[in-house]
Scaffold this active site. Structure first.
Site, mmCIF file in Angstrom:
data_model
loop_
_atom_site.group_PDB
_atom_site.id
_atom_site.type_symbol
_atom_site.label_atom_id
_atom_site.label_comp_id
_atom_site.label_asym_id
_atom_site.label_seq_id
_atom_site.Cartn_x
_atom_site.Cartn_y
_atom_site.Cartn_z
ATOM 1 N N GLU A 1 -3.903 2.757 -7.128
ATOM 2 C CA GLU A 1 -4.283 3.912 -6.305
ATOM 3 C C GLU A 1 -3.279 5.047 -6.500
ATOM 4 O O GLU A 1 -2.140 4.941 -6.027
ATOM 5 C CB GLU A 1 -4.273 3.546 -4.819
ATOM 6 C CG GLU A 1 -5.271 2.498 -4.424
ATOM 7 C CD GLU A 1 -5.544 2.519 -2.915
ATOM 8 O OE1 GLU A 1 -6.710 2.543 -2.555
ATOM 9 O OE2 GLU A 1 -4.580 2.520 -2.124
ATOM 10 N N HIS B 1 0.854 -1.191 0.000
ATOM 11 C CA HIS B 1 0.000 0.000 0.000
ATOM 12 C C HIS B 1 0.893 1.244 0.000
ATOM 13 O O HIS B 1 1.999 1.221 0.559
ATOM 14 C CB HIS B 1 -0.909 -0.019 1.244
ATOM 15 C CG HIS B 1 -1.979 1.020 1.182
ATOM 16 N ND1 HIS B 1 -1.742 2.341 1.501
ATOM 17 C CD2 HIS B 1 -3.271 0.956 0.805
ATOM 18 C CE1 HIS B 1 -2.861 3.036 1.329
ATOM 19 N NE2 HIS B 1 -3.807 2.211 0.904
HETATM 20 O O1 G3P Z 1 -6.586 1.593 0.560
HETATM 21 C C1 G3P Z 1 -7.565 2.513 0.227
HETATM 22 C C2 G3P Z 1 -7.086 3.879 0.284
HETATM 23 O O2 G3P Z 1 -5.744 4.103 0.183
HETATM 24 C C3 G3P Z 1 -7.925 4.872 -0.408
HETATM 25 O O3 G3P Z 1 -8.179 5.783 0.577
HETATM 26 O O4 G3P Z 1 -9.471 7.340 1.841
HETATM 27 O O5 G3P Z 1 -9.072 7.722 -0.584
HETATM 28 O O6 G3P Z 1 -10.621 5.917 0.148
HETATM 29 P P1 G3P Z 1 -9.410 6.737 0.487
#
Ligand code: G3P
Length: 215
Positions: A137, A89
């Site tokens: 992400e 992550h």
């Molecule tokens: O692992 C999920 C995360 O990094 C995304 O975070 O708060 O943008 O949904 P968020």
């Protein structure tokens, strides 16, 4: 196809320890097989209480049992019924050599890895090792209000083509806050989404999860 929804509890105060247990009690009423809960290491033993929930770790190490202080081994997770984990992550990046070792080991132990990556180049690079999932992400959108599906539609499309070719399930995450965001991600070729603040920071996490997943 129904989206798979991964809820990352991170280390938010209202999602760790006693509060984690309270949240899981609520989520346990949903009985939806497509939802995965990624818990802090200190809460993973809750799997023995919430046996029907899909509970994943937030990270896992390459080593097995032994003299490895502070480790979270795949073997110890499997022993308590946790059969999958996020890996690499943005908030817990790992060395490439460890990532490869862990993916290889996960296949032998039938353990599911959700490998988080930050760019299309990393999707390309790590798809060669065939993890069960790749989660794209963009770090700059994590925790914000702009959804990955709005900001990076082209990357999601390209990533889904790369993943489809190798039968890897593509998740996308960062800034996902609404059912619209989930639907858009799916239309762009994602298999599911990874969400944290949109659910955990909501005053009513269960209601948010229901609306966001259209459950
Ligand atoms: O692992 C999920 C995360 O990094 C995304 O975070 O708060 O943008 O949904 P968020």
């Amino acid at each position: 196809m129904e989206p798979e929804i991964f809820v990352n509890f991170k280390h938010y105060e209202n999602a760790v320890g006693k509060s984690c247990e309270e949240l899981l009690k609520d989520f346990n009423t949903l009985k939806n097989k497509n939802i995965y809960y990624c818990l802090s290491p200190i809460d993973l033993r809750l799997k023995t209480e919430f046996t029907s929930l899909n509970i994943f770790s937030q990270t896992v190490d390459a080593n097995g049992y032994g003299a490895y202080t502070g480790s979270i081994s795949m073997e110890s997770l499997i022993d308590i019924g946790v059969n999958g984990s996020l890996l690499n992550h943005s908030e817990r990046r790992m060395a490439k050599s460890d990532i490869i070792k862990i993916i290889e080991k996960s296949k032998k132990l039938d353990f599911k890895i959700v490998l988080c990556v930050e760019s299309l180049d990393e999707v390309r690079e790590y798809s060669k090792y065939d993890p069960e999932y790749i989660a794209y992400e963009p770090p700059e959108l994590i925790g914000g209000d702009i959804s990955v599906s709005n900001a990076k539609p082209g990357i999601i499309k390209n990533a889904s083509e790369i993943c489809n070719d190798r039968n890897i399930k593509l998740l996308v995450g960062a800034g996902v806050k609404t059912y619209e965001d989930v639907k858009n991600s799916m239309n762009l070729g994602a298999y599911g989404v990874l969400i944290a603040s949109g659910i955990i920071k909501n005053p009513k996490p269960i209601n948010k999860l229901i609306s966001l997943g259209n459950l």
